[in-house]
Design an enzyme around this catalytic site. Sequence first.
Site, PDB file in Angstrom:
ATOM      1  N   LYS A   1      49.134  53.333  55.332  1.00 23.88           N
ATOM      2  CA  LYS A   1      48.796  54.044  56.572  1.00 23.88           C
ATOM      3  C   LYS A   1      47.277  54.234  56.629  1.00 23.88           C
ATOM      4  O   LYS A   1      46.746  55.239  56.151  1.00 23.88           O
ATOM      5  CB  LYS A   1      49.531  55.393  56.597  1.00 23.88           C
ATOM      6  CG  LYS A   1      49.153  56.275  57.779  1.00 23.88           C
ATOM      7  CD  LYS A   1      50.153  57.399  57.998  1.00 23.88           C
ATOM      8  CE  LYS A   1      49.680  58.350  59.069  1.00 23.88           C
ATOM      9  NZ  LYS A   1      50.709  59.206  59.599  1.00 23.88           N
TER      10      LYS A   1
ATOM     11  N   GLU B   1      48.371  56.789  52.341  1.00 24.98           N
ATOM     12  CA  GLU B   1      47.468  57.054  53.467  1.00 24.98           C
ATOM     13  C   GLU B   1      46.046  57.380  52.988  1.00 24.98           C
ATOM     14  O   GLU B   1      45.736  58.527  52.680  1.00 24.98           O
ATOM     15  CB  GLU B   1      47.998  58.212  54.328  1.00 24.98           C
ATOM     16  CG  GLU B   1      47.081  58.497  55.517  1.00 24.98           C
ATOM     17  CD  GLU B   1      47.550  59.624  56.429  1.00 24.98           C
ATOM     18  OE1 GLU B   1      48.518  60.323  56.077  1.00 24.98           O
ATOM     19  OE2 GLU B   1      46.956  59.795  57.494  1.00 24.98           O
TER      20      GLU B   1
HETATM   21  P1  13P Z   1      47.153  61.567  63.513  1.00 26.38           P
HETATM   22  O1  13P Z   1      47.837  60.366  64.121  1.00 26.38           O
HETATM   23  O2  13P Z   1      47.090  62.755  64.439  1.00 26.38           O
HETATM   24  O3  13P Z   1      45.836  61.211  62.895  1.00 26.38           O
HETATM   25  O4  13P Z   1      48.083  62.075  62.335  1.00 26.38           O
HETATM   26  C1  13P Z   1      48.608  61.155  61.480  1.00 26.38           C
HETATM   27  C2  13P Z   1      48.776  61.763  60.153  1.00 26.38           C
HETATM   28  O5  13P Z   1      49.857  61.742  59.611  1.00 26.38           O
HETATM   29  C3  13P Z   1      47.615  62.365  59.475  1.00 26.38           C
HETATM   30  O6  13P Z   1      47.906  62.596  58.140  1.00 26.38           O
END
Ligand code: 13P
Length: 336
Positions: free
Chosen positions: A217, A175
Amino acid sequence: MSELNTIALKIIGNGKGILAADESTATMTKRLENVQVESSPENRLLFRETLFSSESMNDCIGGVILYDETIKQSSNSGKKVPELISNSSSVPGIKVDTGAKVLANSKEEKITEGLDGLRERLKEYYKLGARFTKWRGVYIISDKYPSKLSIKSNAHALARYSALAQECGMVPIVEPEVLMDGNHSAEVCYNKTSEVIKNCFEELELNKVDLKAVILKPNMILPGSNSDKKISNEEIAKLTLKCLKDSVPSEVPGIAFLSGGQTDIEATDNLNQINIHNNTNFIMTFSYGRALQQSALKFWSKDIKNIKGTQNIFNHRANMCRLAAQGNWSKELENK
Ligand code: 13P
């Protein structure tokens, strides 16, 4: 097909997506206090297990990302939380980074920590039932940011984390979140996000990470939250697709977006447009925290014993996201 690739497809295949319920205790406390609910371990568990035992877990949610506290808790039904999740044919996952700290020599930026002792923690999480993991790198946008230092350091950490997660039998979610704060245009977000993602994959390849067993992500390509240059959902989708097509290696099975501060409807509409225009071979789905939880949390906070009512709200959101993950969502279905 490798075992890890099969797990990745179980999590994001068939229109399913991910419920990100891995808020740290500090973040969850803010969310609960915002709606005037006391942040006790019992209340954090109650809200989360209400979601995890919802009907939509079966058809819409392929994986749930947990926080360290939650993966070790037992639900009020007596089942361990990971077991509750696997029983609804969803996969339990775990956030394994220990948070973003100030980056030395670039004090406005952050570096995500948690590599020390990670192998041992991963082994423990595997024993607790986790089959995928998450690590979030965070980047800010301005004229001079993200700096090369932040791009390189976070990519390095994401890659070393991913290699260890796979070694321990789990699918890493990679991510790299480029935050939407600022008044930059979508084009600037496009350029910076492309650079960030390309650097991540360079490091993943250097670390010999199996790209078929990774879920990316990312953020969507959006104008900054204070920008006056708004663009349509269709333009957001097309820019996002172009960015990912150019920067993600084709072996990666799928992409699960974060919602990053978009409203739940915006996040659903944008994902739907992405799937309508998807000209890639990647699965495009959701890994939402706020966009899946905020409406249910608001409802629940008024009466924390109203489990069924809370689940109805969550089921609706999860179903809408599933439709969007197939390009079948519409405003009519949303309001039905
Ligand atoms: P949000 O969808 O609220 O941005 O959270 C996703 C997430 O895992 C952030 O690390």
